[in-house]
Design a protein around this motif. Structure first.
Motif, PDB file in Angstrom:
ATOM      1  N   LYS A   1      -5.751  -0.997  -4.957  1.00 31.83           N
ATOM      2  CA  LYS A   1      -5.403  -0.813  -3.995  1.00 31.83           C
ATOM      3  C   LYS A   1      -5.312   0.479  -3.419  1.00 31.83           C
ATOM      4  CE  LYS A   1      -2.508   1.705  -7.814  1.00 31.83           C
ATOM      5  NZ  LYS A   1      -3.417   1.502  -8.436  1.00 31.83           N
TER       6      LYS A   1
ATOM      7  N   ALA B   1      -5.630   0.635   1.726  1.00 30.72           N
ATOM      8  CA  ALA B   1      -4.579   1.253   2.023  1.00 30.72           C
ATOM      9  C   ALA B   1      -5.437   2.695   2.638  1.00 30.72           C
ATOM     10  CB  ALA B   1      -3.603   2.125   0.366  1.00 30.72           C
TER      11      ALA B   1
ATOM     12  N   SER C   1       0.531  -1.092  -0.331  1.00 28.75           N
ATOM     13  CA  SER C   1       0.212  -0.092  -0.312  1.00 28.75           C
ATOM     14  C   SER C   1       0.862   1.058  -0.210  1.00 28.75           C
ATOM     15  CB  SER C   1      -0.862  -0.349   1.188  1.00 28.75           C
ATOM     16  OG  SER C   1      -0.088   0.723   2.891  1.00 28.75           O
TER      17      SER C   1
ATOM     18  N   THR D   1       1.034   2.718  -3.967  1.00 25.41           N
ATOM     19  CA  THR D   1      -0.034   2.754  -3.917  1.00 25.41           C
ATOM     20  C   THR D   1      -0.403   3.985  -4.894  1.00 25.41           C
ATOM     21  OG1 THR D   1      -1.502   2.377  -2.166  1.00 25.41           O
ATOM     22  CG2 THR D   1      -2.938   3.387  -3.661  1.00 25.41           C
TER      23      THR D   1
END
Lengths: 251, 279
Positions: free
Chosen positions: B152, B156, A107, A110
């Protein structure tokens, strides 16, 4: 675009929280060159986190001018953030949280991968590399909520590193860690700095854990930088002694 | 068991299936983002909308959808602007919607019409039209595309919003999108499950999936499966027992959730291996 060699340049920066009158930090002037390793120390409420979050644009400064990588922070927020790895202060994680460590590390990439794009092999390679760097590769498929404080901290660090950042901002990376874990994280930071030559800014309230490769210390008090100099000079100074006040090295 | 024309039965089954999918997929976000009270809000917005529709003599469902769409659009920006937790803003809007509903109901002539508005709160699967099915299908497709493309970013944000923002994700946009999609899921499913019970369909399947998996991918896959199964079994229960459809669906999903809690591997104590080694 500003042309100079500074990685960070803050000129008379003042940051006020929305709805507040008094600024949390003010008159902040700071120049950081590429490859520097800096510790920012100060008591609680001195504005350490605010300073970090002003640098990566999470908080907007109300006065002055701020540049990171030669770009004005206000105008290029999201662009700048892709190159800044940020580790926030240790936070409580739900033990049943449904996230695997590898997905959390991923992440971090990202923003770098970009909207409407999927993670590719090179992104996963970066994830494995940064997990390896912090010695957490065996934890890839473990649930994030099941980690100890030190392990969680290392995953957050590896998440920031997966971004392949030019600048690393660390907010109290040693808080809630036992002595052994603190030592491990410290060694890790030294190694990362040596190996990857990343610029590192670390916020800490504990002078005993200024990593050995950190050559510059900035002291923040009541929202203002009161000292900025070499590690030796700052650690020996009278002011530091008076602030620490024989408090076991803790502010 | 009563005999139904097969087309009515198929429409109803499809309705249950799609509502189960739509609600439980958005539920995956709602549970993780602590927005569980959004179900109450949307259902009462729909109720107020239905009352408004009857007051101005239009189809109450149109009023219901219009109101819950509107609320889902303003909820995110309002919470940001007021700098309040979403749950606080949800609570504020919830009571505001009830107040509006009562005012509208006051202006509806006759008790029969008021009863029509109240029906929004209970739901009836046999009133599902092909238009409802069409809308739910489109929405299901949109939500699949949304999850696949923005997986994604969503992971997050759900892990930590500030960290996501710091890596260059525009978290506000996704947050609004999630609120909006949940609002639509509720307003489209309300005719089937009923406003009062729709939030159970959002929360129960995901909470059930949470008991078994540590990988969010699996929660995204199993939450809708559990939601669909709950809806279908609930539908069947309603047919054989004459229970109201919404109540049957919620009953089944609650039973599934209870069983999941009892058998959850996440809650089992680990067996020590030390003894074995020592022995």
């Amino acid at each position: 675009m500003k042309k100079n060699s500074n990685l960070i340049e803050l000129v008379n920066i003042e940051t006020v929280y929305e709805g507040e009158r008094l600024p949390v930090i003010y008159d902040v002037n700071l120049k950081v060159e590429p490859g520097e390793f800096i510790s920012i120390i100060g008591p609680n409420g001195a504005g350490k986190t605010t300073l970090l979050e002003t640098i990566n644009g999470l908080l907007t400064y109300s006065k002055g001018k701020g540049f990171v990588f030669g770009k004005e922070i206000k105008k290029h927020k999201s662009e700048i953030r892709k190159e800044i790895g940020y580790v926030i202060q240790n936070f409580e994680m739900d033990p049943l949280a449904p996230f695997l460590c590898k997905d959390i590390v991923m992440s971090g990439r990202t923003g770098k991968i970009g909207t409407f794009r999927f993670a590719r092999k090179k992104d996963w390679d970066k994830v494995w590399y940064s997990m390896g760097l912090v010695g957490m590769i065996d934890f890839a498929n473990r649930p994030i909520g099941k980690l100890s404080g030190g392990e969680f901290q290392k995953i957050l660090l590896s998440r920031a590193l997966a971004q392949n950042p030019k600048l690393l901002l660390l907010d109290e990376p040693f808080s809630n860690l036992d002595y052994a874990s603190r030592k491990q994280v410290e060694t890790l930071l030294n190694r990362i700095h040596e190996k990857n030559n990343i610029t590192i800014l670390i916020v800490s309230h504990d002078l005993n854990f200024v990593p050995s490769r950190c050559k510059r210390i900035i002291v923040l008090e009541h929202g203002k930088i009161i000292m900025d100099g070499s590690r030796e000079k700052i650690l020996k100074s009278e002011i530091i002694n008076s602030i620490f006040n024989g408090n076991g090295g803790k502010i | 068991m009563i005999d139904f024309p097969s087309t009515l039965l198929i429409t109803s089954i499809l309705g249950a299936l799609l509502a189960g999918f739509a609600c439980s997929t958005t539920g995956a976000f709602v549970v993780r983002m602590n927005l569980s009270s959004i179900g109450y809000l949307m259902s009462h917005a729909a109720f107020a909308g239905a009352a408004f529709g009857l007051m101005i003599s239009i189809d109450p469902i149109i009023g219901a959808i219009f109101f819950s769409f509107g609320i889902s659009l303003v909820l995110g920006p309002l919470a940001e602007k007021a700098r309040l937790e979403s749950n606080i803003v949800i609570g504020f809007l919830f009571s505001f919607m009830i107040a509006l509903a009562f005012i509208f109901l006051n202006f509806i002539p006759g008790t029969a019409a008021s009863a029509r508005a109240l029906r929004i709160l209970w739901g009836s699967i046999f009133s599902v039209s092909t238009t409802d099915l069409f809308l739910l299908s489109i929405f299901s497709f949109i939500i699949i595309v949304f999850v696949v493309i923005f997986y994604k970013e969503l992971i997050a944000i759900m892990f930590n919003r500030k960290l996501a923002e710091s890596s260059g994700v525009n978290t506000r946009l996704y947050y609004f999108a999630v609120l909006f999609l949940t609002g639509i899921a509720v307003s489209l499913s309300i005719r089937i499950v009923g406003g009062l019970l729709v939030f159970a369909l959002i929360i129960n399947p995901t909470s059930t999936a949470y008991q078994f998996f540590f990988d969010f991918k699996k929660i995204f896959i199993f939450s809708p499966i559990i939601g669909i199964v709950s809806c279908l079994v609930g539908f069947w229960l309603s047919l054989i027992s004459d229970f109201p459809i919404g109540a049957s669906i919620v009953l089944i999903s609650a039973i599934v959730f209870t069983i999941a809690i009892i058998f959850s591997p996440k809650r089992k104590k680990g067996k020590s291996k030390i003894k074995k080694v020592l022995a």
